[in-house]
Structure formats: structure tokens, C-alpha cells
Scaffold this active site. Structure first.
Site, PDB file in Angstrom:
ATOM      1  N   ARG A 486     -35.366 -71.579  18.876  1.00 53.56           N
ATOM      2  CA  ARG A 486     -34.055 -71.595  19.490  1.00 53.56           C
ATOM      3  C   ARG A 486     -34.015 -70.768  20.757  1.00 53.56           C
ATOM      4  NH1 ARG A 486     -29.939 -69.316  15.740  1.00 53.56           N
ATOM      5  NH2 ARG A 486     -31.582 -67.751  15.667  1.00 53.56           N
ATOM      6  N   SER A 550     -41.739 -63.901  15.358  1.00 56.06           N
ATOM      7  CA  SER A 550     -41.898 -63.466  13.966  1.00 56.06           C
ATOM      8  C   SER A 550     -43.296 -63.728  13.409  1.00 56.06           C
ATOM      9  CB  SER A 550     -40.858 -64.160  13.097  1.00 56.06           C
ATOM     10  OG  SER A 550     -39.591 -63.982  13.674  1.00 56.06           O
ATOM     11  N   ASP A 604     -38.478 -60.812  13.477  1.00 58.49           N
ATOM     12  CA  ASP A 604     -37.183 -61.224  12.916  1.00 58.49           C
ATOM     13  C   ASP A 604     -36.628 -60.208  11.920  1.00 58.49           C
ATOM     14  OD1 ASP A 604     -39.160 -61.843  11.129  1.00 58.49           O
ATOM     15  OD2 ASP A 604     -38.457 -63.876  10.688  1.00 58.49           O
TER      16      ASP A 604
HETATM   17 MG    MG Z   1     -35.307 -66.947  10.367  1.00 55.82          MG
END
Ligand code: MG
Ligand code: ADP
Length: 864
Positions: A486, A550, A604
């Protein structure tokens, strides 16, 4: 010729008149379909009353649970002995059921008489006698040395084999009746209030003979029914049975004949002593009269036997009375069966029910028209059911053996499955041990000496400050490393309008890019950023950027992050060992369209902790349970040996997914974990994560289901292509299957959707597997978390610690039990910590922006 024709005509006319006369006289006994449907409706109500906990005590139809939970599925096999106490004699049977797909049943049996005195004697005497007969039988068959399971269930006279759905009607029960007197069927456990548990189905013995005992049938009971009842041993009881049972059929006919004679409608008004004596008109007579091609002649024989001198009209009338009485019995039976079928149909929620009714009993078998009438009426009453009737051959004896066989098979299979699932159920001691080992591994990761070889990397993040509410500005954020990639625009406000506003767009990362070169991956990312800026009408604007990345990275500063290894399905070449900020900047330069100030790279977990920290100052831990699993927390700088400085704290990205990669969890891992690991992209790596997170739980379940099926413990031993397909069992199905409000029917629907055809029992097993796997995941996660919070407490030398854990991840958020079990485990294993859990709202996206905002604030303060 002409004369005989005339005579025949004359007789037909005469017969017709007689029939009409009887029909009118017995008008009340001839039940229309509307009446039968009304009776079915009333019986439905009675069934519900019998099943309900509060209504059961006063219900007339008792609906007794039998604790027989399954019908045979055709895989039972073995040798069994059965006792059949069905009448004045009793039988011992030896049954061998061979499981060769055809389910052959072999039988030997021997009838033994029960002498009058023993039948009336004590129970001990009776059972001594039975034991003696049993010994004799085993002697004869030379099976005395064998220890065979014994079925002794004469109250359960017949079980339909091979069919999943069936119920049965017994026409033989008790010690002397030959009546149509009871029925049972498989009911959903959730409807049986008297027995605990909601799963599966249990056979219900309806004891339907008592239908009407509360007056429910008063409007259709005739004076003859009342008379029968009054003269019986149990007046007021078993009223339905008295209307339909073979035991009373002849007697009903007799009472009607007597009354008609008294009213001078028959026999010229004359009665005989035999006709007046109870029991002289037998049910067999009814069958005979209705069965003979020349039933009128047979009627004459019977009437003459009763000392009467019948005319042709009398014989015709008697024949008609028999027809009406037996037809009513069949019709009433059909009405109650219709109610049962309706109920099963509704239980199963099927458009069209296919069901088999196993039937036993002499009226059904011997009466010439009873069966046909019953079938016809029932099909008229429930046109939306396909019903098959199956006469049980020797129902009672074989039934008992089959019940035993089923019970044995179920018990064996249950044991085998439990043994397999046992290693997945962790004890408190094991969990404490996991916590202890996690603590050890955390220390090894933090320590300079052991860091290089430690699987739990405990990576410094250079995040030392949490938001204080004064940050403001617009930031771009990237979120890479979850299911979706995103790009976000985050507006942070301070003061009165304090808060965070976000816009984001999801972009897919095609498989070939994930597995291509690093340049391709980062070019794609930059392409997405360009698209997003254009989409937001901000083309060419340069904003500070926070990058949630992440994957395990070694950070040397907030804006330098070296990828150690890909996880969770990523595999782009040329990235491991490189600084992802450099890779991103290079891609931006290659495009020459805009410039970005990459301020922070975060994990994250860190983003989640930051996001929750914005709301709750106690939030010092971040946890992710989504595709993967990981955690971070605020560690004392003095313990973060990889970074200079002793003062204050720094957030450490634990990368706890790799816990166990050195083999320290091998004693807890099962063959199923090993199988899932072997087929993954990063075999041997992330062992803890593979026992916990969304990407793997469904696969663990699938592997267990395959194992069960291969061993014939599930899906009738048939492995479907679908079950062999990797990834079909998504973790979201675990959530759905375990959802509390979901009936088993819906579990079956989910399995059906997965191409897995299941029985009700199968769906219980699948649900149990899901429960065990998810529970273990939540407990392991809790054990890890207990180690983290206890370490924070010890770091600070506190007796008790109040701390908040910010959590993100779909598995944690959407699974119906995961969070609760995890919380309980933490509480149990770290009793000195008061731990709250706060769900982050979009932790990974928002968090990156917040860290960037904090960094910008600190940078600006420094510049000032
Ligand atoms: Mg996530
Ligand atoms: P990520 O960890 O990739 O950022 P999420 O937190 O959204 O993303 O987690 C996605 C994972 O959550 C999926 O891989 C899937 O395994 C799992 N998941 C999706 N839906 C559900 C659900 N309803 N219940 C439990 N787990 C789910």
C-alpha cells in the site's frame, strides 16, 4: 351365462351398498389427508416438547436420547456377539462384519426358550439363564476363547447400514407385542436439551406410542378406541399405540362388529359368545381377510369360527371394517413419520430430503397392504422427500450387533485421532518451558557475542521516542511485507484537532515481481508511488516518507535498513544484504520524476506499537499475528549491546518468527509442522512463525486432515484431489469453522465449498482439528508474549508491571478465539504483569507515518 352375469352384477351392487354402509358408519375412522397433515403438525409440536429441557418432564412423547451417536458408515468390521431379547424366545447371534467395501454381514444364530418361571422370576435368574445360553452358543461355535464385544440392545431393533441418513420404525418391541409401536431417528445434538453438547447427532427413541396421552388426539379417537383403552392394563396411556399397533387391530375390528350387531346392522342383530370375548378376533385374521384373493370367503370362515352365521352382506361388511381399521393404522403412522421427515429435512436445511426408513415388524411385513398404504400416504404427505423403505432383515439381532460394531469403530477411531492430536495440545509446563526458552533466545539475540548465531535477532530499530502529540504535517508511507502493498498519505495534526487522517491505495505485487530481481521489485514500488501521487493530485510534491518494511533487517540508523532475509513468500534476488532505503532511492532516481526524503524504515510491529502508543502511553510492545508473526518492545539501551550508549530505551524488533530455528523447539514440533515447513519457500526457517501465523495454520490443518483420511479416520478414507491441493484450506476457514454461532450444517457447507464432501461426524472432526491447531497457535504466541512482558518487568526491577500491547493482524482480529486464548495464556504465564491489549487500527501504515512525524519533530527541534 346371462344369469351368472346378472348374479355377479347383483352381488357387486350389493357389495357396493354394504361398503357404503360401513363407510358411513365408520366415517370417523377414515382420515383425510388434511386431517393427517394436522396430526403431523401436532406430532411435530409433541416432538419439540419432548426434546426441550423445560417441557420434557411433562411431555407425552418422551424423545429419549439413546446415546447411539452414529449410524453405520460401512467401514465397521469385526466379530460381534449379540443378544436379542425380542419376544418369548431369545436369540444369541454371532455376526461378522467384513469391511471389504461391500460390507458383508455373516450371521449364525440360535434360539433359546426362556421358561415361564424364569421370565417371571428375578432379574438375576433371567441373566443367569442368558449367560448359560451364551456359553452354550459359544461352545457350539467354538469361539469360547475369543473375547468378542457383545451387543445387548434389544430396545434398538434395527439399524440401517451404509446409509448416512436413516431412521427406523420398529414393529416389534417389548416382550410380547407384535405391534407397530415405536420409532427412532437421528436428531441434531443441539436440539437435544437433555444431553450435553451441541455437536453431531444422536439417535432419539421417540416412544411415540404415548402420543395423544395429553389429549392431543381426542378429536380423532373413536368410541372403539376409548373402549380398548378402558379395558387395557394401562388406561389413559399409550393412546397412539392403541390406535395403530398390531396388538389392538383385531380387537378394534371385533368391537366394531359387536356394536354394529347390537344396532342390528349385522348378523341380523345376533351376537355369539365368541364374538363378545376379548381377543378372539386376531390381527392375523385382519391380514388374512384382507389378503385372500377371495377375502369375503375368508371373512366368512372367521365369522363362522366365531359362532356366527353370516350372510354375504355381513362378510362384505366385515371385510370393509378390516380395511378401514388397518388403513387408519397405516395413515396415522404415515402422519407421524411425515412429522419426523419434516423435522429432519429442516434440520438439514435441504431443498429435497432423501431418506431411508428401516422397518421391522410383523404387521409391516405380513399384512398384505399395510406397507403399500403407508408408503403411498407418506409420499402424499411429504411430496418434497424422496423416501426409501428398507425392510430390515432380522432387524433386531443384526441391529444389536451393528450398534456394537458402530460403537467399537467410533471408539477406535476416536482414540486414534486423539493420539494424533495429543502432541498438538500443550500442557502448562510445556508452555512455561516455551516462555523460558524464549527468554534465553532473547538474551542471546541481544548479546554482542552470541548475536551472530542467535535465531531470534533482537534487531535495534533506532526508534527511541514515542509520539508526544505535538507532531504535525503530511507524510507519505509505504507498507510492504503483508498481504497487500500500500501507499498512504497521512496527515498528522496536533493541538485541538489532534489526530491522524489517512488516504491509501492498495497495489498488487505480481508473483513474478515478488520472485524477480530486486530492481524490478523496487521499480514496481516506485511506479505505484507515482500512480498514487497522481491519483491524489500531488504529482511532483516532495514529502517525508516512512517505509514499513516488514522483513528482518539490520538497522544502523532509522533510515538505513539492511535486509537479512526474505520471509512470507517474498524472494526477489539481489536484495538480501542490501540497504532497502538505497534500493528505493536508486529506483526513484532511475525514474527521474520526483524526489522523496526517506526518513524512517520501520517494521510493522514497530509501526503498530507506535500507532497504539499515540493513543495509550503504556503501549511499549507491538505484536503482529497476520500472515506472519512478530513482536517488538522497548528494551533498555544498556541491554541493546549492538548499539552504543547506555541511556534510555530503544525499540527492539525481535523477529521472533525465527524462534526455534536452532532446533530449540523441536521437541514440540509435530510431523505436521515438519510437512508444512518442508513445502514452504523458506524450509527450516521461521519455525515459531509457522506454528502460529495465518499463512500456515490452514496448511497444518490440511496436513492433519490428509493424515486422518489416509488412515480411514475421516471422509470415509477417501482423499479428494481438493484435499491434496496446497493452500486450499485458508486460515479464514479456520475462523469460520470455529465461529460459535455456526451450526455443523454450515461447517459442512464450508467443507463442501472446499470440495470436501463430509458427513456430520466428519465436520465435528474437522472442527476439532481447527480448534486444536488454533489453540496451540494462540498459546504459543501467549507464551512468547509472557516472556517479553516479564523481561520488561525484570529490566525495570518492578514487582508488577502495567503494560499495553499494541496488536495488529487479521488472524488476531478475526479469529473467534485466538485473542482470548492468547490473553489467558499471558495472564497465566506472566502473573506479575498487568497486560492490556489494544488493537491497532492500521498499525503498519499509520505507524510508519507517525515514526516519520516523530523523527521530523526531533530533527526540527535539533535544527533549532
Ligand atoms: Mg499487516
Ligand atoms: P499481513 O500480516 O499480511 O499484513 P493481515 O494482518 O491482513 O496481513 O493478515 C492476513 C492473513 O490473515 C492472511 O494471510 C490469512 O492467513 C489470515 N486471515 C485472513 N482472513 C482471516 C480470518 N477471517 N480469520 C483468521 N485469519 C484470517
Amino acid at each position: 351365462m346371462i344369469a351368472s352375469h346378472l348374479l355377479a352384477y347383483f352381488f357387486t351392487e350389493l357389495n357396493h351398498d354394504q361398503v357404503q354402509k360401513v363407510d358411513q358408519y365408520l366415517y370417523h375412522m377414515r382420515l383425510s389427508d388434511e386431517t393427517l397433515l394436522e396430526i403431523a403438525k401436532r406430532f411435530r409440536k409433541e416432538m419439540e416438547k419432548g426434546l426441550g429441557a423445560t417441557t420434557h418432564p411433562t411431555a407425552s412423547v418422551k424423545m429419549l436420547p439413546t446415546f447411539v451417536r452414529s449410524t453405520p458408515d460401512g467401514t465397521e468390521h469385526g466379530e460381534f456377539l449379540a443378544l436379542d431379547l425380542g419376544g418369548t424366545n431369545f436369540r444369541v447371534l454371532w455376526v461378522r462384519v467384513t469391511d471389504n467395501g461391500l460390507q458383508k454381514v455373516e450371521m449364525e444364530n440360535q434360539i433359546y426358550a426362556i421358561p415361564e418361571d424364569i421370565m417371571r422370576g428375578s432379574g438375576t435368574q433371567l441373566f443367569d439363564h442368558i449367560a448359560e445360553c451364551l456359553a452354550n452358543f459359544m461352545d457350539k461355535l467354538q469361539i469360547k476363547d475369543k473375547k468378542l464385544p457383545l451387543g445387548f440392545t434389544f430396545s434398538f431393533p434395527c439399524i440401517q447400514t451404509k446409509l448416512d441418513e436413516s431412521f427406523l420404525v420398529s414393529w416389534t418391541k417389548g416382550f410380547k407385542s407384535s405391534g407397530v409401536d415405536n420409532a427412532c431417528y437421528m436428531e441434531e445434538m443441539r436440539h437435544i436439551d437433555m444431553v450435553e453438547g451441541d455437536e453431531g447427532r444422536m439417535c432419539i427413541n421417540m416412544e411415540w406410542g404415548a402420543f395423544g396421552d395429553d389429549g392431543a388426539l381426542d378429536d380423532i379417537r373413536t368410541e372403539f378406541d376409548q373402549e380398548i383403552d378402558m379395558g387395557s392394563l394401562n388406561p389413559g396411556k399409550q393412546l397412539f399405540e392403541k390406535m395403530i399397533s398390531g396388538l389392538y387391530m383385531g380387537e378394534l375390528v371385533r368391537l366394531i362388529l359387536v356394536k354394529m350387531a347390537k344396532e342390528e346392522l349385522l348378523f341380523g342383530g345376533k351376537l355369539s359368545p365368541e364374538l363378545l370375548a376379548t381377543g378372539h378376533f386376531e390381527t392375523k385374521d385382519v391380514s388374512d381377510i384382507e389378503g385372500e384373493k377371495d377375502g369375503i370367503r375368508k371373512a366368512r370362515e372367521v365369522l363362522v369360527r366365531l359362532g356366527l352365521d353370516p350372510t354375504q352382506e355381513d362378510c362384505v361388511a366385515t371385510h370393509r371394517v378390516c380395511q378401514i381399521v388397518s388403513t387408519r393404522s397405516a395413515s396415522l403412522c404415515a402422519a407421524t413419520l411425515a412429522a419426523v421427515l419434516r423435522r429432519i429435512k429442516e434440520n438439514k436445511g435441504e431443498e429435497r430430503l432423501r431418506s431411508t426408513i428401516g422397518v421391522d415388524g410383523s404387521v409391516y411385513k405380513k399384512h398384505p397392504h399395510f406397507a403399500k398404504r403407508l408408503h403411498k400416504t407418506l409420499r402424499r404427505l411429504v411430496p418434497d422427500c424422496d423416501i426409501r423403505f428398507l425392510r430390515s432383515e432380522d432387524g433386531s439381532g443384526k441391529g444389536a450387533a451393528m450398534v456394537t460394531a458402530v460403537a467399537y469403530r467410533l471408539a477406535d477411531q476416536h482414540r486414534a485421532r486423539q493420539k494424533t492430536l495429543e502432541p498438538l495440545k500443550l500442557s502448562r509446563e510445556q508452555l512455561l518451558e516455551v516462555k523460558r526458552r524464549m527468554k534465553v533466545e532473547m538474551e542471546r539475540g541481544l548479546s554482542k557475542e552470541t548475536h551472530a548465531i542467535a535465531p531470534v535477532k533482537m534487531l535495534p530499530t533506532y526508534v527511541c521516542a514515542t509520539p508526544d502529540g505535538t507532531e504535525k504535517g503530511d507524510f507519505l508511507a509505504l507498507d510492504l511485507g503483508g498481504t497487500n502493498f500500500r501507499v498512504l498519505l497521512v496527515r498528522v495534526r496536533n493541538g485541538k484537532r489532534r489526530g491522524v487522517e489517512m488516504h491509501n491505495k492498495i497495489y498488487s505485487i505480481p508473483q513474478e515481481v515478488m520472485h524477480g530481481t530486486g530492481d524490478e521489485l523496487f521499480d514496481h514500488i516506485v511506479q505505484c508511488i507515482a500512480d498514487f501521487l497522481e491519483y491524489m493530485g500531488m504529482k511532483g510534491v516532495s514529502l517525508p516518507l516512512g517505509f514499513t518494511f516488514s522483513f528482518p533487517c539490520q538497522q544502523n540508523s532509522l533510515d538505513e535498513s539492511i535486509l537479512l532475509k526474505w520471509t512470507k513468500g517474498f524472494k526477489a534476488s539481489g536484495c538480501e544484504g542490501e540497504d532497502v532505503v538505497t534500493l528505493l532511492k536508486e529506483a526513484i532516481h532511475r525514474r527521474e520524476e520526483f524526489d522523496l526524503d526517506v526518513v524512517a524504515v520501520v517494521n510493522d510491529t514497530v509501526g503498530t506499537m507506535m500507532t497504539c502508543g499515540y493513543e495509550d502511553p503504556h503501549c511499549e510492545v507491538g505484536l503482529i499475528v497476520g500472515t506472519g508473526s512478530n513482536a517488538c518492545y522497548m528494551e533498555e539501551m544498556r541491554n541493546v549491546e549492538l548499539v552504543e550508549g547506555e541511556e534510555g530505551r530503544m525499540c527492539v524488533n525481535m523477529e521472533w518468527g525465527a524462534f526455534g530455528d536452532n532446533g530449540c523447539l523441536d521437541d514440540l514440533r509435530t510431523e505436521f509442522d515438519a510437512a508444512v515447513d518442508e513445502l514452504s519457500l523458506n524450509a527450516g526457517k521461521q519455525r515459531f512463525e509457522k506454528m502460529i501465523s495465518g499463512m500456515y495454520l490452514g496448511e497444518i490443518v490440511r496436513n492433519i486432515l490428509i493424515d486422518f483420511t489416509k488412515r480411514g479416520l475421516l471422509f470415509r478414507g477417501r482423499i479428494s484431489e481438493r484435499l491434496k491441493t496446497r493452500g486450499i484450506f485458508e486460515t479464514k476457514f479456520l475462523s469460520q469453522i470455529e465461529s460459535d454461532c455456526l451450526a455443523l450444517l454450515q461447517v459442512r457447507a464450508i467443507l463442501h465449498h472446499l470440495g470436501l464432501e463430509s458427513t456430520c461426524d466428519d465436520s465435528i472432526i474437522v472442527k476439532e482439528v481447527c480448534t486444536v491447531v488454533a489453540r496451540r497457535a494462540a498459546q504459543l504466541c501467549g507464551a512468547g508474549m509472557a516472556a517479553v512482558v516479564d523481561k520488561i518487568r525484570e529490566n525495570r526491577g518492578l514487582d508488577t508491571l502495567k503494560v499495553t500491547v499494541g496488536v495488529d493482524g487479521t488472524l488476531y482480529k478475526l479469529h473467534p478465539h485466538f485473542a482470548k486464548i492468547m490473553h489467558e495464556t499471558v495472564k497465566d504465564l506472566a502473573p506479575k504483569c498487568d497486560v492490556s491489549f489494544l488493537e491497532s487500527e492500521d498499525g503498519s501504515g499509520k505507524g510508519a507515518a507517525l515514526i516519520t512525524a516523530v523523527a521530523c519533530r526531533i530533527r526540527e527541534a535539533g535544527q533549532r
